[in-house]
Write a protein that holds these residues in place. Structure first.
Motif, PDB file in Angstrom:
ATOM      1  N   VAL A 103     -38.901 -75.258  -5.368  1.00  0.00           N
ATOM      2  CA  VAL A 103     -37.950 -75.714  -4.346  1.00  0.00           C
ATOM      3  C   VAL A 103     -38.379 -75.179  -2.981  1.00  0.00           C
ATOM      4  CG1 VAL A 103     -35.554 -75.701  -3.572  1.00  0.00           C
ATOM      5  CG2 VAL A 103     -36.056 -75.729  -6.023  1.00  0.00           C
ATOM      6  N   LYS A 104     -38.407 -76.070  -1.977  1.00  0.00           N
ATOM      7  CA  LYS A 104     -38.769 -75.633  -0.625  1.00  0.00           C
ATOM      8  C   LYS A 104     -37.576 -75.039   0.113  1.00  0.00           C
ATOM      9  CE  LYS A 104     -42.440 -79.117  -0.040  1.00  0.00           C
ATOM     10  NZ  LYS A 104     -42.853 -80.337   0.719  1.00  0.00           N
ATOM     11  N   LYS A 105     -36.442 -75.750   0.117  1.00  0.00           N
ATOM     12  CA  LYS A 105     -35.263 -75.293   0.844  1.00  0.00           C
ATOM     13  C   LYS A 105     -34.046 -75.314  -0.085  1.00  0.00           C
ATOM     14  CE  LYS A 105     -37.008 -74.764   5.023  1.00  0.00           C
ATOM     15  NZ  LYS A 105     -37.037 -73.450   5.705  1.00  0.00           N
ATOM     16  N   VAL A 106     -33.301 -74.210  -0.088  1.00  0.00           N
ATOM     17  CA  VAL A 106     -32.116 -74.081  -0.945  1.00  0.00           C
ATOM     18  C   VAL A 106     -30.877 -73.971  -0.055  1.00  0.00           C
ATOM     19  CG1 VAL A 106     -30.983 -72.738  -2.755  1.00  0.00           C
ATOM     20  CG2 VAL A 106     -33.489 -72.881  -2.684  1.00  0.00           C
ATOM     21  N   GLY A 234     -26.169 -64.414  -3.965  1.00  0.00           N
ATOM     22  CA  GLY A 234     -26.717 -63.770  -2.781  1.00  0.00           C
ATOM     23  C   GLY A 234     -27.652 -62.624  -3.101  1.00  0.00           C
ATOM     24  N   GLN A 235     -27.434 -61.965  -4.227  1.00  0.00           N
ATOM     25  CA  GLN A 235     -28.251 -60.804  -4.582  1.00  0.00           C
ATOM     26  C   GLN A 235     -29.481 -61.159  -5.410  1.00  0.00           C
ATOM     27  OE1 GLN A 235     -25.575 -58.026  -6.477  1.00  0.00           O
ATOM     28  NE2 GLN A 235     -24.768 -57.285  -4.553  1.00  0.00           N
ATOM     29  N   THR A 236     -29.524 -62.359  -5.977  1.00  0.00           N
ATOM     30  CA  THR A 236     -30.634 -62.693  -6.883  1.00  0.00           C
ATOM     31  C   THR A 236     -31.566 -63.773  -6.360  1.00  0.00           C
ATOM     32  OG1 THR A 236     -29.219 -64.259  -8.077  1.00  0.00           O
ATOM     33  CG2 THR A 236     -29.343 -62.020  -8.949  1.00  0.00           C
ATOM     34  N   ALA A 237     -31.037 -64.698  -5.561  1.00  0.00           N
ATOM     35  CA  ALA A 237     -31.855 -65.836  -5.122  1.00  0.00           C
ATOM     36  C   ALA A 237     -31.960 -65.881  -3.599  1.00  0.00           C
ATOM     37  CB  ALA A 237     -31.259 -67.145  -5.636  1.00  0.00           C
ATOM     38  N   GLU A 238     -33.105 -66.333  -3.130  1.00  0.00           N
ATOM     39  CA  GLU A 238     -33.298 -66.521  -1.693  1.00  0.00           C
ATOM     40  C   GLU A 238     -32.704 -67.874  -1.302  1.00  0.00           C
ATOM     41  OE1 GLU A 238     -37.238 -65.934  -0.261  1.00  0.00           O
ATOM     42  OE2 GLU A 238     -37.546 -64.088  -1.397  1.00  0.00           O
ATOM     43  N   ILE A 239     -31.654 -67.823  -0.503  1.00  0.00           N
ATOM     44  CA  ILE A 239     -30.957 -69.030  -0.063  1.00  0.00           C
ATOM     45  C   ILE A 239     -31.252 -69.236   1.422  1.00  0.00           C
ATOM     46  CG2 ILE A 239     -28.722 -70.194   0.060  1.00  0.00           C
ATOM     47  CD1 ILE A 239     -29.575 -69.436  -2.777  1.00  0.00           C
ATOM     48  N   ASP A 240     -31.633 -70.455   1.779  1.00  0.00           N
ATOM     49  CA  ASP A 240     -32.013 -70.722   3.168  1.00  0.00           C
ATOM     50  C   ASP A 240     -30.810 -70.913   4.083  1.00  0.00           C
ATOM     51  OD1 ASP A 240     -35.077 -70.968   3.055  1.00  0.00           O
ATOM     52  OD2 ASP A 240     -34.414 -72.222   1.387  1.00  0.00           O
ATOM     53  N   GLY A 241     -29.678 -71.240   3.509  1.00  0.00           N
ATOM     54  CA  GLY A 241     -28.494 -71.394   4.342  1.00  0.00           C
ATOM     55  C   GLY A 241     -27.305 -71.866   3.537  1.00  0.00           C
ATOM     56  N   ALA A 242     -26.125 -71.698   4.133  1.00  0.00           N
ATOM     57  CA  ALA A 242     -24.883 -72.114   3.472  1.00  0.00           C
ATOM     58  C   ALA A 242     -24.125 -73.078   4.370  1.00  0.00           C
ATOM     59  CB  ALA A 242     -24.015 -70.899   3.160  1.00  0.00           C
ATOM     60  N   VAL A 243     -23.497 -74.059   3.744  1.00  0.00           N
ATOM     61  CA  VAL A 243     -22.601 -74.992   4.424  1.00  0.00           C
ATOM     62  C   VAL A 243     -21.209 -74.760   3.860  1.00  0.00           C
ATOM     63  CG1 VAL A 243     -21.986 -77.415   4.747  1.00  0.00           C
ATOM     64  CG2 VAL A 243     -24.394 -76.714   4.835  1.00  0.00           C
TER      65      VAL A 243
END
Length: 355
Positions: A103-106, A234-243
């Motif tokens: 996945v490129k962007k999460v 939030g503690q396990t995965a790299e998230i690019d942003g939240a809506v």
């Protein structure tokens, strides 16, 4: 004689007579008790006190039943008590975050409370990105109330596993998708899981899904609120942003503020807010009605350093097509809500390109 009784007695025998605050036990280097015979080794840096210490020890121990008391001295000071090992420095819980493979962007789609149409926004946002030509995945992380299979018309999709135990994401409307709803025996089977099982399932959904080709975007549809799933994510995965999805009412906006604060705590950037059910346009007259009152969402967005990505109108067709398993973005191109979702997707892409 009991060894513990001997030690207790030595602890209670002070040496104030020679001007020190120690007890005999403080000077003890070795002790053996055999029947009523006692052998004891004491620390004494000078022979000056040997006679005193010998007499004091003999008198003390014979008072509790010792028959023979052998006292030996050493000039080697008592060993200091070994200090307990210091705890390791506390690990930053965010240092172990991993990228979701393939996945490129999460993007996480969240809401501070239920009933604001979060899943509708998540599904149609995924559809809007797909319509723009991107490869898109949708992950339904609402384990207790999965609605993705219904909204994407995927209730009959089968999930199979690869030889290395990766789950292969099925496809609906060109969107790769995964939901716990696809793994349950029936649509009305409840998920009755406690924390550890829930987190294990969430971890598998994040890191053990085979999405096929590399995805440009993965939309994660979170459960409502600010609970364990959001923190674990939030503690396990790299998230690019939240809506964050809301409705115009003040009671919903209060929870938006909590949601923004929560994402700040788990170090996930908030891309913006989507106001759902923002207004209703009468099909007969074209007049706009703000059913839930005048919106204050833009003010809240500015107050918390983010922006309003778009306002989605109330349209009966949105619910109708959702029940049919077709996102309105794909079903009715000329719908006002479709145009609003496409604008949200455009702003989302622009914001991510600025990061």
């Amino acid at each position: 004689m009991a060894l513990t009784g001997v030690i207790d007695r030595l602890k209670n025998t002070n040496l104030e007579e020679i001007g020190v605050s120690f007890s005999l036990a403080d000077l003890m280097r070795d002790l053996k008790v055999e029947g009523n015979n006692v052998y004891i080794k004491l620390f004494s840096p000078s022979e000056k006190y040997h006679e005193y210490l010998k007499e004091k020890t003999e008198k003390t121990l014979k008072s509790i039943g010792a028959e023979n008391v052998e006292v030996e001295f050493t000039s080697e000071p008592p060993k200091q008590q070994q200090q307990p090992p210091q705890p390791p420095p506390q690990q930053n819980p965010f240092e172990s975050r991993r990228r979701i493979p393939g996945v490129k962007k999460v993007i996480a789609v969240a809401s501070g409370k239920g009933g604001v149409g979060k899943s509708t926004v998540a599904v149609n946002l995924a559809a809007a990105l797909k319509k723009k030509g991107y490869s898109v995945g949708y992950l339904d992380a609402d384990m207790y109330g999965p609605s993705g299979p219904t909204m994407l018309g995927a209730k009959d999709k089968q999930v199979v596993a690869t030889p290395d135990n990766k789950l292969i994401a099925p496809e609906a409307h060109g969107i790769k998708m995964m939901s716990i709803g696809l793994l349950l025996p029936s649509e009305d089977t409840p998920v009755i899981w406690r924390g550890p099982v829930l987190f294990k399932a969430l971890s598998q959904f994040l890191f053990d899904i085979n999405w096929g080709e590399e995805l440009d975007f993965l939309i994660i549809d979170l459960p409502p609120g600010t609970g364990d799933v959001q923190i674990t994510l939030g503690q396990t995965a790299e998230i690019d942003g939240a809506v964050i999805v809301t409705t115009p009412q003040d009671v919903a906006l209060i929870d938006v503020k909590k949601g923004i604060q929560m994402f700040n705590e788990v170090q996930i950037p908030v891309i913006g807010i989507v106001e759902n059910m923002s207004y209703f346009v009468c099909p007969d007259t074209g007049k706009k009605y703000e059913i839930f009152g005048k919106s204050k969402t833009e003010d809240v967005a500015k107050q918390y350093g983010t922006e309003l990505l778009g306002k989605i109108p109330i349209e009966p067709k949105v619910a109708e097509f959702s029940d049919l398993g077709i996102p309105v973005v794909l079903a009715k191109e000329d719908a006002q809500s479709t145009q609003a979702f496409m604008e949200v997707a455009e702003k989302l892409i622009k914001k991510l390109s600025e990061q």
